[in-house]
Design a protein around this motif. Structure first.
Motif, PDB file in Angstrom:
ATOM      1  N   GLY A 127      -1.938  -0.286   6.702  1.00  0.00           N
ATOM      2  CA  GLY A 127      -2.454  -0.106   5.352  1.00  0.00           C
ATOM      3  C   GLY A 127      -3.904   0.320   5.320  1.00  0.00           C
ATOM      4  N   LEU A 187       1.120   3.192   7.671  1.00  0.00           N
ATOM      5  CA  LEU A 187       2.281   2.466   7.173  1.00  0.00           C
ATOM      6  C   LEU A 187       2.237   0.994   7.574  1.00  0.00           C
ATOM      7  CD1 LEU A 187       5.008   2.860   5.692  1.00  0.00           C
ATOM      8  CD2 LEU A 187       6.046   3.233   7.919  1.00  0.00           C
ATOM      9  N   LYS A 188       1.822   0.725   8.810  1.00  0.00           N
ATOM     10  CA  LYS A 188       1.833  -0.654   9.309  1.00  0.00           C
ATOM     11  C   LYS A 188       0.557  -1.414   8.982  1.00  0.00           C
ATOM     12  CE  LYS A 188       5.121  -0.213  13.127  1.00  0.00           C
ATOM     13  NZ  LYS A 188       5.330  -0.363  14.586  1.00  0.00           N
ATOM     14  N   SER A 193       0.417   8.530  10.713  1.00  0.00           N
ATOM     15  CA  SER A 193       1.214   8.039   9.584  1.00  0.00           C
ATOM     16  C   SER A 193       1.725   6.622   9.837  1.00  0.00           C
ATOM     17  CB  SER A 193       2.394   8.987   9.333  1.00  0.00           C
ATOM     18  OG  SER A 193       1.949  10.296   9.060  1.00  0.00           O
ATOM     19  N   GLU A 194       2.142   6.345  11.077  1.00  0.00           N
ATOM     20  CA  GLU A 194       2.646   5.021  11.408  1.00  0.00           C
ATOM     21  C   GLU A 194       1.549   3.963  11.273  1.00  0.00           C
ATOM     22  OE1 GLU A 194       5.716   2.359  12.758  1.00  0.00           O
ATOM     23  OE2 GLU A 194       5.681   4.362  11.861  1.00  0.00           O
ATOM     24  N   CYS A 254       2.902   4.354  -6.145  1.00  0.00           N
ATOM     25  CA  CYS A 254       1.545   4.871  -6.001  1.00  0.00           C
ATOM     26  C   CYS A 254       1.151   5.643  -7.254  1.00  0.00           C
ATOM     27  CB  CYS A 254       1.466   5.774  -4.771  1.00  0.00           C
ATOM     28  SG  CYS A 254      -0.136   6.591  -4.563  1.00  0.00           S
ATOM     29  N   THR A 310       0.844  -1.196   0.000  1.00  0.00           N
ATOM     30  CA  THR A 310       0.000   0.000   0.000  1.00  0.00           C
ATOM     31  C   THR A 310       0.880   1.247   0.000  1.00  0.00           C
ATOM     32  OG1 THR A 310      -1.836   1.120   1.110  1.00  0.00           O
ATOM     33  CG2 THR A 310      -0.132   0.199   2.513  1.00  0.00           C
ATOM     34  N   CYS A 311       0.250   2.409  -0.242  1.00  0.00           N
ATOM     35  CA  CYS A 311       0.966   3.683  -0.221  1.00  0.00           C
ATOM     36  C   CYS A 311       0.855   4.291   1.168  1.00  0.00           C
ATOM     37  CB  CYS A 311       0.382   4.641  -1.257  1.00  0.00           C
ATOM     38  SG  CYS A 311       1.082   6.312  -1.198  1.00  0.00           S
ATOM     39  N   PRO A 312       1.972   4.743   1.766  1.00  0.00           N
ATOM     40  CA  PRO A 312       1.907   5.357   3.101  1.00  0.00           C
ATOM     41  C   PRO A 312       1.037   6.607   3.143  1.00  0.00           C
ATOM     42  CG  PRO A 312       4.175   4.803   2.528  1.00  0.00           C
ATOM     43  CD  PRO A 312       3.361   4.622   1.288  1.00  0.00           C
ATOM     44  N   PRO A 339      -3.753   5.221   1.664  1.00  0.00           N
ATOM     45  CA  PRO A 339      -4.010   3.833   2.044  1.00  0.00           C
ATOM     46  C   PRO A 339      -5.061   3.141   1.183  1.00  0.00           C
ATOM     47  CG  PRO A 339      -4.965   5.353   3.642  1.00  0.00           C
ATOM     48  CD  PRO A 339      -4.113   6.167   2.726  1.00  0.00           C
ATOM     49  N   VAL A 349       4.659   0.101   0.172  1.00  0.00           N
ATOM     50  CA  VAL A 349       5.296  -0.615   1.273  1.00  0.00           C
ATOM     51  C   VAL A 349       4.432  -1.811   1.640  1.00  0.00           C
ATOM     52  CG1 VAL A 349       6.425   1.429   2.175  1.00  0.00           C
ATOM     53  CG2 VAL A 349       4.155   0.844   2.983  1.00  0.00           C
ATOM     54  N   PHE A 357       2.421  -4.552   3.998  1.00  0.00           N
ATOM     55  CA  PHE A 357       1.735  -4.564   5.275  1.00  0.00           C
ATOM     56  C   PHE A 357       0.963  -5.871   5.403  1.00  0.00           C
ATOM     57  CE2 PHE A 357      -1.629  -3.174   2.526  1.00  0.00           C
ATOM     58  CZ  PHE A 357      -2.806  -3.617   3.101  1.00  0.00           C
TER      59      PHE A 357
END
Length: 407
Positions: free
Chosen positions: A395, A392-393, A388-389, A56, A41-43, A46, A64, A66
């Motif tokens: 998605g 990122l984790k 954001s985290e 993306c 996925t894109c940070p 999502p 990234v 996930f």
């Protein structure tokens, strides 16, 4: 019999490879499905999800990986991660929240800190030591040198009067004439030291150098070298910026909310994190020409001349307040097109998103009308990093998890 054994062996040899191949295929199927398929996925976006690496299509960032099978809606960080992200929390409780009415204003020069340097004698400007605006000068610094025939005549008059007074010391009339001539020189900014030097040298000096009477910034030059100026003619204008006016426009109906002597907050553009306290000194009772606006005015200090006249400023007038409300700093609340949420620390290092409903708001705090209870431990700095985290984790948008846990 031997022929039958021979044919049976031939049949076994020909069938065995096919049986082994089929067995390999059957055993290979579970191996291919042993682990979960990777998902990317894109940070920043999502909603972009695919099962292979790439970029993306919206922002061009690398996708990234996930774990989409992870159903845990919380984030767990260790002490070093919390310190690095500058995550701090506060236990929310009921308190008072004041609302404000924002007025548009501007900074202006304080006339009390402005001084016009004018010529004390008529004459020709022989030297101009400051030749451009914007230059900072200090008190006592030479500004210009002038040639004055009238000053030379007054000096000659004083020398004659002083000589007569010395020759006839018993005559009070000559003493009075000498005193009057000396006072004329003093009116032309001739110091006692300059007059004493004139007596010692017995030579007239038609040139006078005038110093700055105060420190400030040269905002206007009215003469050039070689120009003749009359007595009292303007030479330059000095402005002091260590204190500035704050002027704000308000409608007559808004004037009821503020009175002279009241303390208000001022936020200068670019310095919103350092609001200044200002006492309202004056409210113009007449409307400005060509408008339906009145004007409010006060002064604020300007340390190190950090601000300049003409900068925009906002004046916050208290208009209402609420008691016994839950409020958080503005930065603790995250808003996007899908709603509003905050982050709760459920246990040490474990954070969860929580959807909230906001109410009254001012420049630094916002009321939480629904979604939180007194005693909740809320993240007040670092909330956007947690946002954001999470993307990122996990998605996914934290609001989806916050909506599922709303209470």
């Amino acid at each position: 019999m031997e022929r039958k054994h021979f044919l049976r062996n031939i049949l076994l040899v020909s069938v065995a490879p096919a049986v082994l191949l089929a067995a390999c295929k059957e055993t290979g199927k579970p191996a291919a499905q042993a682990g979960p398929q990777p998902t990317f996925t894109c940070p920043m976006h999502p909603q972009i999800v695919q099962n292979k690496p790439g970029t993306c299509p919206i922002c061009g960032m690398d996708l990234v990986p996930f774990d989409k099978s992870n159903k845990d809606h919380s984030l767990t960080l260790d002490n070093s991660q919390i310190a690095l992200a500058n995550i701090t929390t506060v236990t929310i409780g009921a308190g008072n929240l004041a609302g404000f009415k924002q007025l548009n204003g501007r900074l202006a020069v304080d006339p009390e800190k402005t001084n016009v340097i004018s010529s004390r004698v008529p004459g020709r400007v022989e030297a101009l030591y400051v030749r451009e605006t914007g230059v900072k000068v200090t008190k006592g610094q030479p500004l210009y040198r002038i040639y004055s025939e009238q000053l030379a005549a007054l000096q000659q008059e004083y020398l004659l009067a002083a000589a007569q007074a010395r020759q006839f010391p018993e005559d009070a009339r000559f003493a009075q004439i000498e005193k009057g001539a000396r006072q004329k020189l003093a009116l032309y900014d001739q110091s006692d030291a300059a007059i004493q030097q004139l007596l010692q040298s017995q030579k007239v000096n038609p040139y006078v150098t005038y110093p700055a009477t105060q420190s400030g910034i040269v905002s206007e030059l009215s003469v050039t070298e070689g120009q003749y100026v009359a007595e009292g003619g303007p030479v330059m204008r000095l402005e002091g910026y260590q204190q500035l006016w704050v002027e704000a426009d308000l409608y007559p109906a808004e004037a009821e909310a503020v009175k002279p002597g009241q303390t208000v907050k001022v936020m200068v553009a670019g310095w919103e994190q350092e609001p200044q306290q200002m006492t309202v000194q004056f409210i113009n009772p007449a409307l400005q020409s060509g408008s339906q606006l009145m004007q409010l005015r006060g002064t604020i200090p300007n340390p190190d001349n950090r601000w300049q006249p003409g900068q925009q400023a906002s004046i916050l007038l208290p208009v209402k307040s609420k008691n016994d409300v839950l409020a958080l700093p503005v930065d603790a609340v995250i808003r996007d097109g899908k709603g509003t949420h905050v982050w709760i620390e459920k246990s040490k290092g474990k954070f969860e998103p929580r959807m909230v409903t906001t109410g009254m708001e001012n420049y630094d705090a916002v009321e939480i009308a629904d979604g939180l209870a007194a005693g909740d431990k809320v993240v007040v700095t670092g909330a956007y990093l947690l946002y954001s985290e999470y993307i990122l984790k996990k998605g996914a948008d934290p609001l989806a998890a916050a909506a599922g846990h709303q209470h």
